[in-house]
Enzyme design. Sequence first.
Site, PDB file in Angstrom:
ATOM      1  N   ILE A  89     -50.178 -13.932  -0.284  1.00 30.55           N
ATOM      2  CA  ILE A  89     -50.020 -14.873  -1.403  1.00 30.55           C
ATOM      3  C   ILE A  89     -50.007 -16.333  -0.964  1.00 30.55           C
ATOM      4  O   ILE A  89     -50.028 -17.232  -1.795  1.00 30.55           O
ATOM      5  CB  ILE A  89     -48.772 -14.557  -2.276  1.00 30.55           C
ATOM      6  CG1 ILE A  89     -47.509 -14.411  -1.420  1.00 30.55           C
ATOM      7  CG2 ILE A  89     -49.004 -13.316  -3.130  1.00 30.55           C
ATOM      8  CD1 ILE A  89     -46.230 -14.177  -2.218  1.00 30.55           C
ATOM      9  N   GLY A  90     -50.000 -16.573   0.340  1.00 31.89           N
ATOM     10  CA  GLY A  90     -50.012 -17.973   0.774  1.00 31.89           C
ATOM     11  C   GLY A  90     -49.966 -18.100   2.278  1.00 31.89           C
ATOM     12  O   GLY A  90     -49.702 -17.138   2.994  1.00 31.89           O
ATOM     13  N   ARG A  91     -50.259 -19.311   2.725  1.00 33.18           N
ATOM     14  CA  ARG A  91     -50.132 -19.569   4.162  1.00 33.18           C
ATOM     15  C   ARG A  91     -49.772 -21.025   4.358  1.00 33.18           C
ATOM     16  O   ARG A  91     -50.119 -21.887   3.560  1.00 33.18           O
ATOM     17  CB  ARG A  91     -51.402 -19.226   4.916  1.00 33.18           C
ATOM     18  CG  ARG A  91     -52.658 -19.921   4.412  1.00 33.18           C
ATOM     19  CD  ARG A  91     -53.870 -19.395   5.140  1.00 33.18           C
ATOM     20  NE  ARG A  91     -53.814 -19.739   6.553  1.00 33.18           N
ATOM     21  CZ  ARG A  91     -54.289 -20.865   7.057  1.00 33.18           C
ATOM     22  NH1 ARG A  91     -54.822 -21.768   6.257  1.00 33.18           N
ATOM     23  NH2 ARG A  91     -54.230 -21.108   8.346  1.00 33.18           N
ATOM     24  N   GLY A  92     -49.016 -21.272   5.422  1.00 37.50           N
ATOM     25  CA  GLY A  92     -48.630 -22.636   5.747  1.00 37.50           C
ATOM     26  C   GLY A  92     -48.916 -22.894   7.208  1.00 37.50           C
ATOM     27  O   GLY A  92     -49.506 -22.054   7.896  1.00 37.50           O
ATOM     28  N   LYS A  93     -48.471 -24.026   7.659  1.00 44.09           N
ATOM     29  CA  LYS A  93     -48.670 -24.423   9.049  1.00 44.09           C
ATOM     30  C   LYS A  93     -47.937 -23.456   9.987  1.00 44.09           C
ATOM     31  O   LYS A  93     -48.399 -23.154  11.072  1.00 44.09           O
ATOM     32  CB  LYS A  93     -48.091 -25.834   9.206  1.00 44.09           C
ATOM     33  CG  LYS A  93     -48.579 -26.612  10.397  1.00 44.09           C
ATOM     34  CD  LYS A  93     -48.108 -28.056  10.256  1.00 44.09           C
ATOM     35  CE  LYS A  93     -48.178 -28.824  11.538  1.00 44.09           C
ATOM     36  NZ  LYS A  93     -47.624 -30.178  11.383  1.00 44.09           N
ATOM     37  N   TYR A  94     -46.770 -22.983   9.530  1.00 48.73           N
ATOM     38  CA  TYR A  94     -45.910 -22.198  10.417  1.00 48.73           C
ATOM     39  C   TYR A  94     -45.806 -20.721  10.042  1.00 48.73           C
ATOM     40  O   TYR A  94     -45.093 -19.977  10.690  1.00 48.73           O
ATOM     41  CB  TYR A  94     -44.497 -22.795  10.430  1.00 48.73           C
ATOM     42  CG  TYR A  94     -44.453 -24.261  10.793  1.00 48.73           C
ATOM     43  CD1 TYR A  94     -44.668 -24.674  12.106  1.00 48.73           C
ATOM     44  CD2 TYR A  94     -44.193 -25.232   9.826  1.00 48.73           C
ATOM     45  CE1 TYR A  94     -44.632 -26.022  12.452  1.00 48.73           C
ATOM     46  CE2 TYR A  94     -44.151 -26.585  10.158  1.00 48.73           C
ATOM     47  CZ  TYR A  94     -44.373 -26.968  11.475  1.00 48.73           C
ATOM     48  OH  TYR A  94     -44.337 -28.302  11.810  1.00 48.73           O
ATOM     49  N   VAL A 154     -47.649 -15.812   4.208  1.00 46.72           N
ATOM     50  CA  VAL A 154     -46.719 -15.272   3.219  1.00 46.72           C
ATOM     51  C   VAL A 154     -47.386 -14.152   2.420  1.00 46.72           C
ATOM     52  O   VAL A 154     -48.523 -14.284   1.966  1.00 46.72           O
ATOM     53  CB  VAL A 154     -46.210 -16.394   2.280  1.00 46.72           C
ATOM     54  CG1 VAL A 154     -45.158 -15.854   1.319  1.00 46.72           C
ATOM     55  CG2 VAL A 154     -45.621 -17.550   3.103  1.00 46.72           C
ATOM     56  N   LYS A 198     -42.334 -13.414   4.766  1.00 51.05           N
ATOM     57  CA  LYS A 198     -42.847 -14.617   5.433  1.00 51.05           C
ATOM     58  C   LYS A 198     -42.959 -14.304   6.920  1.00 51.05           C
ATOM     59  O   LYS A 198     -41.949 -14.202   7.617  1.00 51.05           O
ATOM     60  CB  LYS A 198     -41.889 -15.785   5.174  1.00 51.05           C
ATOM     61  CG  LYS A 198     -42.294 -17.098   5.833  1.00 51.05           C
ATOM     62  CD  LYS A 198     -41.303 -18.204   5.455  1.00 51.05           C
ATOM     63  CE  LYS A 198     -41.619 -19.516   6.121  1.00 51.05           C
ATOM     64  NZ  LYS A 198     -40.691 -20.602   5.709  1.00 51.05           N
ATOM     65  N   ASP A 252     -38.856 -31.322   3.074  1.00 53.29           N
ATOM     66  CA  ASP A 252     -40.226 -30.933   2.708  1.00 53.29           C
ATOM     67  C   ASP A 252     -40.330 -30.655   1.208  1.00 53.29           C
ATOM     68  O   ASP A 252     -40.949 -29.673   0.797  1.00 53.29           O
ATOM     69  CB  ASP A 252     -40.673 -29.720   3.529  1.00 53.29           C
ATOM     70  CG  ASP A 252     -42.194 -29.559   3.569  1.00 53.29           C
ATOM     71  OD1 ASP A 252     -42.912 -30.527   3.228  1.00 53.29           O
ATOM     72  OD2 ASP A 252     -42.668 -28.461   3.938  1.00 53.29           O
TER      73      ASP A 252
END
Length: 337
Positions: free
Chosen positions: A53-58, A61, A76, A164
């Site tokens: 459902i998502g992705r970030g720098k770290y 998800v 996560k 953030d």
Amino acid sequence: MNHSSKKNKNRILRNKARIYCDVNLHKPKEYWNYEALNVKWETQDDYEIIRKIGRGKYSEVFEGANIKNNEKCVIKVLKPVKKKKIKREIKILQNLCGGPNIITLYDVVRDPQSKTPSLIFEYINNTDFKHLSPTLTDFDVRYYIRELLHALDFCHSNGIMHRDVKPSNVMIDHQKRKLYLIDWGLAEFYHPNQDYNVRVASRPYKGPELLVDMEDYDYSLDMWSLGCMFAGMLFQKDPFFHGHDNIDQLVKIVKILGTEEFYAYLDKYGIVVDHTILSIIGKHPKKPWSRFITKENQHLAVPEAIDFLEKLLRYDPAERLTTREAMEHPYFKPLSH
């Protein structure tokens, strides 16, 4: 930028939080000393991944489920980062657990072979903020901003800066009218005499203090980010300050808030900014907020909304409203308490 950092070590005035300044002084050391945290890793066998459902720098998800009770959750999966950073996120989530509008951490697990850690959270039926924002009424905007303030006041009153705040870290279940502040991966404990890394927050939401290497920032950083998010909602222009790099980000801010107050802020704290940057910034008058009001957004950009915004988007961290002051603002009067 480093060149100005060294100069800024001998500044004439240090910044200090106006509220919740000594919270961590009155807490036991184990509350904020996250490096000493002994993480009790559980087995990940109880959880299965359903879809990304998502992705970030770290992290990446996923929507997942607890096999034992078939309950939905969010998984996560953390990318390789310093152990210290993972411990910090876990400790902060544990400290804030049960707080108003704070995402609940259910479990911390890791893969026995690869040792890849994952955090398991409650599942939220989220409407993408970009899609939701244009549909919100004046009342909705007031309501959700106050809900976000509840989360921020809780974390600040517990000695923690989020660092953030941005639309993608605010989950809204619009059916239930529930808001959650998520992603505590950059959050940090506030200690009044500590210097912090200025490489935090996402560019459009970075406070001026980060852009001029002011390392002694405090909770009020979150209030600037909230102000940027609020401006985006009011004027239906997100991100509101849209720089291509950090210097350009500062230029975008200064072109609206003006250079007079910018230089007054630098002078007050004795902050040294590189000459090349100052020449790029130039000289700009303050733009009246009325410039941004259109037929499409005038139902949201009402006088008390503009007054509230103006009190958040201040160069000087000490001049921004605190969470407590913000919640007392007349903008929130129409909401029954």
